[in-house]
Design an enzyme around this catalytic site. Sequence first.
Site, PDB file in Angstrom:
ATOM      1  N   ASP A  38      15.505   7.534  16.219  1.00 39.42           N
ATOM      2  CA  ASP A  38      14.915   7.091  14.844  1.00 39.42           C
ATOM      3  C   ASP A  38      16.211   7.326  13.913  1.00 39.42           C
ATOM      4  O   ASP A  38      17.110   7.453  13.930  1.00 39.42           O
ATOM      5  CB  ASP A  38      14.171   8.047  14.281  1.00 39.42           C
ATOM      6  N   TYR A 157       3.049  -8.275   8.505  1.00 40.69           N
ATOM      7  CA  TYR A 157       2.652  -7.264   8.896  1.00 40.69           C
ATOM      8  C   TYR A 157       1.635  -7.792  10.877  1.00 40.69           C
ATOM      9  O   TYR A 157       2.041  -7.637  11.750  1.00 40.69           O
ATOM     10  CB  TYR A 157       2.039  -6.141   8.617  1.00 40.69           C
ATOM     11  N   THR A 192      -1.643   8.495  10.553  1.00 36.94           N
ATOM     12  CA  THR A 192       0.297   8.925  10.746  1.00 36.94           C
ATOM     13  C   THR A 192       0.415   8.572   8.966  1.00 36.94           C
ATOM     14  O   THR A 192      -0.313   8.250   8.184  1.00 36.94           O
ATOM     15  CB  THR A 192       0.866   8.356  11.372  1.00 36.94           C
TER      16      THR A 192
END
Length: 253
Positions: A38, A157, A192
């Site tokens: 990450d 997106y 999330t």
Amino acid sequence: MGQKFENRVAIVTGAAAGIGKSTALAFAEQGATVIVADIDEKAGEAVAGQIVELGGKAQFIRCDVTKDADVEAMVALAVNDYGRLDFAFNNAGIEIEHSKLAEGNESEFDRIMDVNVKGVWRCMKHQIPVMLARDEGAIVNTASIAGLGAAPKMSIYSASKHAVIGLTKSAAVEYAKKGIRVNAVCPAVIDTDMFRRAAESDPRKAEYAAAMHPVGRLGKPEEIAGAVLYLCSDEAAFTTGVALPLDGGATSV
Ligand code: NAD
């Protein structure tokens, strides 16, 4: 701890939070060594630490999927330190402010394609040669239900996630006879940080998002992790090139 993936090595990108974090924990729970990758060093180190504390095996590496050298180093870590790469969950991705197509701008377009599309492409480019050396491997890429159809006010997106599916299916067919399976997961709205950031700008989004799933709620990151582990397992040996909706029925309406 399960034993299903004992002695196996898995890479998870975007593993510091959300779906990636849940999947890193789930791989480790089944005995795999997990490369936690990450850009968020603090949260990524914490995920690797959590796995080790639970008795699992994990190592964090700072990897920005928009940087080829970072991706190369991430794959090299698996091979040099652990001797193999069995599974890769190419999951790092970003969203953008919602806007209609004509209001979008080119820098947003380039940024989202660099992370969501080229990021997945760079990862596979480095992972596949390593897997080819052993004629074995399973890759799962994170697309979205926005990659399966229209996503109003999220056209860039949506385009990026359609592209992830294109890369997934093409790679699946190219390497089908080489023992490498490549699939995609297509989550609907999952609870999330990514979703919470979007919901903050418009509280009605949370209500609307829950209602768009026939099951009447948002998805949980663990529910995506379960599907990723299945797609990497021997039970899915005949499954490649699939873009699997994980959507509480949303695409069936
Ligand atoms: P999240 O924002 O909670 O976590 C994403 C992680 O990716 C973060 O830890 C972030 O630091 C990392 N990341 C961002 N850019 C990166 C880069 N360039 N290199 C490496 N890591 C980077 O998001 P999430 O909801 O867990 O989403 C994970 C994936 O699932 C994304 O690809 C997203 O598009 C997709 N997805 C999410 C939802 C949802 O509703 N949450 C729905 C469908 C698809």
